[in-house]
Motif scaffolding. Structure first.
Motif, PDB file in Angstrom:
ATOM      1  N   ALA A 288     -20.734  17.992  42.089  1.00 46.90           N
ATOM      2  CA  ALA A 288     -19.436  18.673  42.087  1.00 46.90           C
ATOM      3  C   ALA A 288     -19.397  19.771  43.144  1.00 46.90           C
ATOM      4  O   ALA A 288     -18.404  19.923  43.869  1.00 46.90           O
ATOM      5  CB  ALA A 288     -19.155  19.253  40.703  1.00 46.90           C
ATOM      6  N   GLY A 289     -20.484  20.522  43.249  1.00 46.65           N
ATOM      7  CA  GLY A 289     -20.538  21.581  44.252  1.00 46.65           C
ATOM      8  C   GLY A 289     -20.551  21.039  45.665  1.00 46.65           C
ATOM      9  O   GLY A 289     -19.911  21.601  46.570  1.00 46.65           O
ATOM     10  N   TYR A 290     -21.269  19.947  45.859  1.00 52.34           N
ATOM     11  CA  TYR A 290     -21.323  19.328  47.186  1.00 52.34           C
ATOM     12  C   TYR A 290     -19.938  18.853  47.618  1.00 52.34           C
ATOM     13  O   TYR A 290     -19.508  19.096  48.760  1.00 52.34           O
ATOM     14  CB  TYR A 290     -22.300  18.156  47.177  1.00 52.34           C
ATOM     15  CG  TYR A 290     -22.336  17.391  48.482  1.00 52.34           C
ATOM     16  CD1 TYR A 290     -23.110  17.828  49.549  1.00 52.34           C
ATOM     17  CD2 TYR A 290     -21.569  16.236  48.650  1.00 52.34           C
ATOM     18  CE1 TYR A 290     -23.128  17.137  50.758  1.00 52.34           C
ATOM     19  CE2 TYR A 290     -21.578  15.542  49.851  1.00 52.34           C
ATOM     20  CZ  TYR A 290     -22.355  15.993  50.898  1.00 52.34           C
ATOM     21  OH  TYR A 290     -22.358  15.311  52.102  1.00 52.34           O
ATOM     22  N   GLU A 291     -19.240  18.184  46.733  1.00 54.94           N
ATOM     23  CA  GLU A 291     -17.917  17.652  47.074  1.00 54.94           C
ATOM     24  C   GLU A 291     -16.940  18.767  47.438  1.00 54.94           C
ATOM     25  O   GLU A 291     -16.045  18.579  48.263  1.00 54.94           O
ATOM     26  CB  GLU A 291     -17.361  16.822  45.915  1.00 54.94           C
ATOM     27  CG  GLU A 291     -18.157  15.561  45.599  1.00 54.94           C
ATOM     28  CD  GLU A 291     -18.105  14.517  46.699  1.00 54.94           C
ATOM     29  OE1 GLU A 291     -17.204  13.671  46.682  1.00 54.94           O
ATOM     30  OE2 GLU A 291     -18.986  14.561  47.589  1.00 54.94           O
ATOM     31  N   LYS A 292     -17.120  19.936  46.827  1.00 60.51           N
ATOM     32  CA  LYS A 292     -16.255  21.076  47.143  1.00 60.51           C
ATOM     33  C   LYS A 292     -16.627  21.735  48.470  1.00 60.51           C
ATOM     34  O   LYS A 292     -15.826  22.481  49.041  1.00 60.51           O
ATOM     35  CB  LYS A 292     -16.358  22.132  46.032  1.00 60.51           C
ATOM     36  CG  LYS A 292     -15.668  21.772  44.721  1.00 60.51           C
ATOM     37  CD  LYS A 292     -15.914  22.870  43.690  1.00 60.51           C
ATOM     38  CE  LYS A 292     -15.153  22.602  42.396  1.00 60.51           C
ATOM     39  NZ  LYS A 292     -13.704  22.792  42.560  1.00 60.51           N
ATOM     40  N   SER A 293     -17.841  21.460  48.957  1.00 56.75           N
ATOM     41  CA  SER A 293     -18.376  22.210  50.093  1.00 56.75           C
ATOM     42  C   SER A 293     -18.241  21.510  51.437  1.00 56.75           C
ATOM     43  O   SER A 293     -18.386  22.154  52.476  1.00 56.75           O
ATOM     44  CB  SER A 293     -19.866  22.510  49.847  1.00 56.75           C
ATOM     45  OG  SER A 293     -20.052  23.219  48.647  1.00 56.75           O
ATOM     46  N   VAL A 294     -17.991  20.206  51.440  1.00 55.47           N
ATOM     47  CA  VAL A 294     -18.025  19.455  52.696  1.00 55.47           C
ATOM     48  C   VAL A 294     -16.647  18.907  53.034  1.00 55.47           C
ATOM     49  O   VAL A 294     -15.747  18.852  52.190  1.00 55.47           O
ATOM     50  CB  VAL A 294     -19.050  18.301  52.619  1.00 55.47           C
ATOM     51  CG1 VAL A 294     -20.450  18.845  52.332  1.00 55.47           C
ATOM     52  CG2 VAL A 294     -18.655  17.280  51.548  1.00 55.47           C
ATOM     53  N   GLU A 295     -16.508  18.495  54.283  1.00 55.12           N
ATOM     54  CA  GLU A 295     -15.256  17.907  54.742  1.00 55.12           C
ATOM     55  C   GLU A 295     -15.076  16.507  54.148  1.00 55.12           C
ATOM     56  O   GLU A 295     -16.061  15.837  53.809  1.00 55.12           O
ATOM     57  CB  GLU A 295     -15.249  17.830  56.269  1.00 55.12           C
ATOM     58  CG  GLU A 295     -15.291  19.191  56.955  1.00 55.12           C
ATOM     59  CD  GLU A 295     -14.078  20.040  56.617  1.00 55.12           C
ATOM     60  OE1 GLU A 295     -12.959  19.471  56.535  1.00 55.12           O
ATOM     61  OE2 GLU A 295     -14.247  21.255  56.405  1.00 55.12           O
ATOM     62  N   PRO A 296     -13.835  16.045  54.018  1.00 54.02           N
ATOM     63  CA  PRO A 296     -13.566  14.736  53.389  1.00 54.02           C
ATOM     64  C   PRO A 296     -14.424  13.578  53.899  1.00 54.02           C
ATOM     65  O   PRO A 296     -14.905  12.777  53.077  1.00 54.02           O
ATOM     66  CB  PRO A 296     -12.076  14.518  53.663  1.00 54.02           C
ATOM     67  CG  PRO A 296     -11.515  15.908  53.684  1.00 54.02           C
ATOM     68  CD  PRO A 296     -12.577  16.758  54.336  1.00 54.02           C
ATOM     69  N   PRO A 297     -14.671  13.434  55.217  1.00 55.61           N
ATOM     70  CA  PRO A 297     -15.477  12.281  55.654  1.00 55.61           C
ATOM     71  C   PRO A 297     -16.916  12.303  55.137  1.00 55.61           C
ATOM     72  O   PRO A 297     -17.572  11.257  55.090  1.00 55.61           O
ATOM     73  CB  PRO A 297     -15.453  12.394  57.188  1.00 55.61           C
ATOM     74  CG  PRO A 297     -14.251  13.221  57.497  1.00 55.61           C
ATOM     75  CD  PRO A 297     -14.150  14.202  56.373  1.00 55.61           C
ATOM     76  N   ASP A 298     -17.407  13.484  54.767  1.00 58.26           N
ATOM     77  CA  ASP A 298     -18.795  13.612  54.317  1.00 58.26           C
ATOM     78  C   ASP A 298     -18.946  13.541  52.801  1.00 58.26           C
ATOM     79  O   ASP A 298     -20.072  13.553  52.293  1.00 58.26           O
ATOM     80  CB  ASP A 298     -19.382  14.935  54.816  1.00 58.26           C
ATOM     81  CG  ASP A 298     -19.438  15.008  56.329  1.00 58.26           C
ATOM     82  OD1 ASP A 298     -19.715  13.968  56.957  1.00 58.26           O
ATOM     83  OD2 ASP A 298     -19.188  16.102  56.876  1.00 58.26           O
TER      84      ASP A 298
END
Length: 346
Positions: free
Chosen positions: A86-96
């Motif tokens: 969940a934290g990762y998805e909030k931290s990176v740009e959509p393509p990543d």
């Protein structure tokens, strides 16, 4: 972090990590917020099958009998992984971003990352305890995932899942793991990180290392390692000796693994907690407490008595008998004098 944290609760003292339904619901909430509208049915089934596997109700399997690597450990890790995702998805740009399907695969891999410790009724009938598989349990977990994922309708995840589970162990050189999509490597980093931080942040981590991990190491051939004929190398003389060497292990291995191999993925937790990291803070508290014990010699400070969450009622006595048998088998042999490297399979 609450001073009144309960022994079988997570670092926030809000989720009972010995309760599969409680962890499933917490993961569901995180998953639904992170991937709105994505189905949770396969994850629900995976939690159901995980509980059956570890409690001895999954067809063909005996249930969990490893006292350190028990049901609570896997649930604690899986909750940590869901938070990292969940934290990762909030931290990176959509393509990543990982996306729902890849996150689902990572969570299922986490649930079964220690399936290799569970004995099969037919294939493993010559073994007495799952700790005997310590040195190759991750490969066994990968084999389980290869069989299980197609039953869940996820045959397409087998190749990646059976590789990234190795980020929880030491059987493969992590630098040799090659996957086509860098996001799959990220999943491996998150899984490996979750496995480390969840167990080291456990409120009873020190007691569990002394009283539960050490016996598993004896049975699994880690504490005492065969050397030349008639000789053996001693890595850990006792549960206390394991703890004496834990600070060095933390400095030499854990930091290199968390910070270098897993590229400081633990930071993604901080997105969910206003920049704080309750796991890292709990680990620091545990390490500081251990250093104090080692400096004062006051072992009575390790007095917590965590419950067991096993699938075989005789497991505690069974592993005690195996330890006695292993030690007795060393009579007549002699130490080799070599100093084996520190290792703490997880």
């Amino acid at each position: 972090m609450s001073q009144d944290r309960r022994n079988d609760y997570d670092v926030t003292n809000t989720v009972q990590v010995s309760n599969p339904a409680a962890v499933r619901d917490a993961v569901h909430e995180l998953f639904s917020r992170t991937f709105p509208g994505s189905p949770f049915d396969k994850l629900w089934l995976a939690f159901y099958d995980f509980e059956r596997l570890f409690t001895g109700r999954y067809p063909g399997y005996m249930g969990c009998d490893t006292t350190y690597h028990d049901l609570q450990h896997t649930l604690d890790m899986t909750l940590a992984l869901a938070r990292l995702v969940a934290g990762y998805e909030k931290s990176v740009e959509p393509p990543d971003r990982l996306g729902a399907a890849r996150a689902q695969m990572a969570i299922i891999t986490s649930l079964f990352h220690d399936a290799g410790y569970i004995r099969h009724k037919d294939r493993d009938k010559d073994f007495t305890n799952g700790a005997e598989f310590t040195l190759y349990h991750v490969s066994r977990s990968a084999d389980f995932l290869r069989r299980y994922l197609p039953e869940l309708g996820l045959a397409g995840d087998v190749g990646v899942s059976s590789m990234i589970v190795h980020f929880t162990g030491y059987e493969l050189d992590l630098d040799d793991i090659e996957l086509d999509d860098p996001r799959d490597i990220i999943c491996g980093h998150l899984i490996g990180t979750a496995d480390l931080i969840a167990q080291m942040a456990d409120r009873c981590y020190l007691e569990k290392c002394r009283d539960r991990l050490y016996p598993e190491f004896v049975v699994g051939g880690v504490a005492v390692e065969n050397s030349a004929s008639g000789e053996y190398m001693v890595r850990y003389k006792s549960g206390k000796d394991l703890l004496r060497k834990t600070p060095a292990f933390y400095q030499q291995v854990m930091r290199e693994r968390l910070n270098s191999k897993f590229t400081r993925a633990y930071r993604y937790i901080e997105v969910l907690y206003g920049g704080e990291n309750p796991y890292i803070e709990a680990i620091r508290v545990n390490m500081a407490h251990l250093v104090h014990i080692l400096e004062t010699g006051n072992w009575s400070l390790l007095r917590r008595k965590p419950s067991f969450f096993l699938g075989i009622t005789t497991a505690v006595h069974d592993i005690e008998r195996l330890v006695t048998r292993q030690v007795a088998a060393l009579k007549g042999a002699r130490p080799s004098g070599d100093t084996p490297p520190l290792v703490m399979p997880i």
